[in-house]
Scaffold this active site. Structure first.
Site, PDB file in Angstrom:
ATOM      1  N   ILE A   1       0.863  -1.175   0.000  1.00 55.63           N
ATOM      2  CA  ILE A   1       0.000   0.000   0.000  1.00 55.63           C
ATOM      3  C   ILE A   1       0.902   1.229   0.000  1.00 55.63           C
ATOM      4  CG2 ILE A   1      -2.023  -1.047   1.080  1.00 55.63           C
ATOM      5  CD1 ILE A   1      -1.084  -0.094   3.771  1.00 55.63           C
ATOM      6  N   ASP A   2       0.345   2.370  -0.352  1.00 53.77           N
ATOM      7  CA  ASP A   2       1.134   3.589  -0.472  1.00 53.77           C
ATOM      8  C   ASP A   2       1.701   4.030   0.877  1.00 53.77           C
ATOM      9  OD1 ASP A   2       0.429   3.638  -3.141  1.00 53.77           O
ATOM     10  OD2 ASP A   2      -1.255   4.998  -2.813  1.00 53.77           O
ATOM     11  N   LYS A   3       2.738   4.822   0.794  1.00 55.32           N
ATOM     12  CA  LYS A   3       3.402   5.346   1.990  1.00 55.32           C
ATOM     13  C   LYS A   3       2.411   5.992   2.962  1.00 55.32           C
ATOM     14  CE  LYS A   3       6.503   9.111   3.355  1.00 55.32           C
ATOM     15  NZ  LYS A   3       7.350  10.232   2.860  1.00 55.32           N
TER      16      LYS A   3
ATOM     17  N   THR B   1      -0.829   5.661   3.157  1.00 50.96           N
ATOM     18  CA  THR B   1      -2.040   4.878   3.417  1.00 50.96           C
ATOM     19  C   THR B   1      -1.751   3.935   4.575  1.00 50.96           C
ATOM     20  OG1 THR B   1      -2.740   4.961   1.102  1.00 50.96           O
ATOM     21  CG2 THR B   1      -3.664   3.200   2.458  1.00 50.96           C
TER      22      THR B   1
ATOM     23  N   ARG C   1      -7.107   6.051  -5.437  1.00 50.13           N
ATOM     24  CA  ARG C   1      -6.856   7.487  -5.551  1.00 50.13           C
ATOM     25  C   ARG C   1      -7.127   7.970  -6.974  1.00 50.13           C
ATOM     26  NH1 ARG C   1      -0.930   7.989  -3.137  1.00 50.13           N
ATOM     27  NH2 ARG C   1      -1.357  10.235  -3.251  1.00 50.13           N
TER      28      ARG C   1
END
Length: 370
Positions: free
Chosen positions: A180-182, A184, A284
């Site tokens: 998952i993104d930084k 998130t 997103r």
């Protein structure tokens, strides 16, 4: 594409989280070798941009042409080697010949991305001999990337499993199965064995896992639930952002997101998103595509006041919300899969983090007039 962007692309191409770089450039014009290739003796004359696009994994011909234009592609011919002469920059129309030595020279050193264990706290929600489920807080990078070579989640995992002889953090056959993104927060699964990673990887590939996210987005939905389908690919205007393309196009990778309204606050909406696919920045990009960017998502325009009033008090209220949660409001809440050894269905849920809860509570109070 700027020279700085080109450096980043050539040095750390396709970083999965598309992070910004923070590498220091070399002083006094010093150059560092990042790639070297000697042309085969049977090679017929061929433009260097075409030749390198066929021999450099993941690099596009456009990037190679830009690198040559910036003076990053150097060639030393067989004759120059015999005479002891140095390599020289060449343009993209240079034709390679047998015995040429081609080098990619950049003005910063090549970073070593070998994973070494680092004593970083790790929030383990479940663990057995085959796998573990962990909670990643917002702000923590998952994998090393340009500008983030230490302090990542994989370094923390390496420390946690440092006494497990069979676990090599540099072996792609084990480790994190997804990411998952930084900025998130939420749940991730780690495979301790190659067999576990193969099994879990197949489940993700065949969409047999269950993953849901909670997001606060701008705007009010007309419908209570819906489906977003559109290919996800890199934005041609901003290399750090993803864009949505028609499902039947050849651009990007297929992506499907299902959403369901949880709460409505007038100018914003709390939604649950369920993924059929797991593309970079999928939620997103998909939410921006349908006109509902994630609240406080700077990369996708969510840090602007997109809905609401023009009053000073409303502007101050939104800015206060941004301060409470200075990141995209997205949380990977649930994760479900079949255990790779026992076949048992495993389901995990994580509570919303405090920064998201604080903003959600402010919107609830505002809706109630308190």
């Amino acid at each position: 594409m700027t020279v700085d962007e080109l450096r980043d692309d050539m040095d750390m191409l396709d970083d999965p989280e598309l992070q910004d770089t923070a590498g220091d450039l070399a002083p006094d014009g010093q150059l560092y070798e990042h790639f070297r290739l000697e042309v085969d003796h049977g090679q017929v004359p061929l433009r260097i941009d075409k030749y390198l696009s066929e021999h450099m994994q993941h690099q596009t011909r456009n990037r190679i042409q830009a690198a040559a234009d910036a003076g990053f592609i150097h060639v030393c011919t067989a004759e120059e080697q015999r005479r002891g002469l140095p390599a020289k920059p060449v343009k993209s129309n240079y034709k390679v010949r047998p015995g040429d030595v081609i080098t990619l020279m950049l003005d910063r050193p090549h970073f070593d991305t070998t994973i070494e264990p680092e004593d970083i706290p790790l929030d383990v929600r479940y663990e057995d001999d085959a796998l573990m489920v962990i909670y990643k807080p917002a702000g923590m990078v998952v994998h090393p990337g340009c500008g983030n070579f230490h302090g990542t989640l994989v370094h923390a995992i390496a420390w946690h499993l440092r006494n497990l002889p069979s676990y090599d953090p540099n072996d792609p056959q084990v480790g994190l199965v997804h990411r998952i993104d930084k900025d998130t927060s939420g749940l991730l699964v780690v495979a301790k064995t190659p067999e576990a990673k193969t099994s879990l990887g197949k489940q993700f590939f065949h969409h047999e896992t269950h993953r849901s996210y909670v997001a606060l987005v701008w705007g009010n939905f007309v419908e209570d639930e819906g489906r977003i389908e559109g290919n996800i690919g890199r934005d041609v205007r901003d290399r750090l952002r993803m864009d949505v393309f028609p499902p039947d196009s050849d651009t990007g990778k297929p992506a499907i997101t299902h959403y369901r309204v949880l709460e409505r606050y007038g100018y914003t909406t709390l939604v649950e998103c369920r993924l059929e696919t797991g593309r970079t920045h999928q939620i997103r990009a998909h939410m921006k595509h349908i006109g509902h960017p994630l609240f406080a998502d700077e990369r996708y325009g969510g840090c602007e006041i997109l809905r609401g009033e023009r009053t000073a008090s409303y502007k101050a209220y939104i800015q206060n919300c941004f301060k409470l949660c200075p990141r995209q409001m997205l949380h990977a809440r649930t994760l479900g899969f079949k255990h790779p050894v026992t076949g048992e269905q495993m389901d995990f849920t994580s509570d919303l983090p405090s920064d998201m809860l604080a903003v959600i509570e402010k919107w609830r109070k505002r809706l109630q007039g308190s």
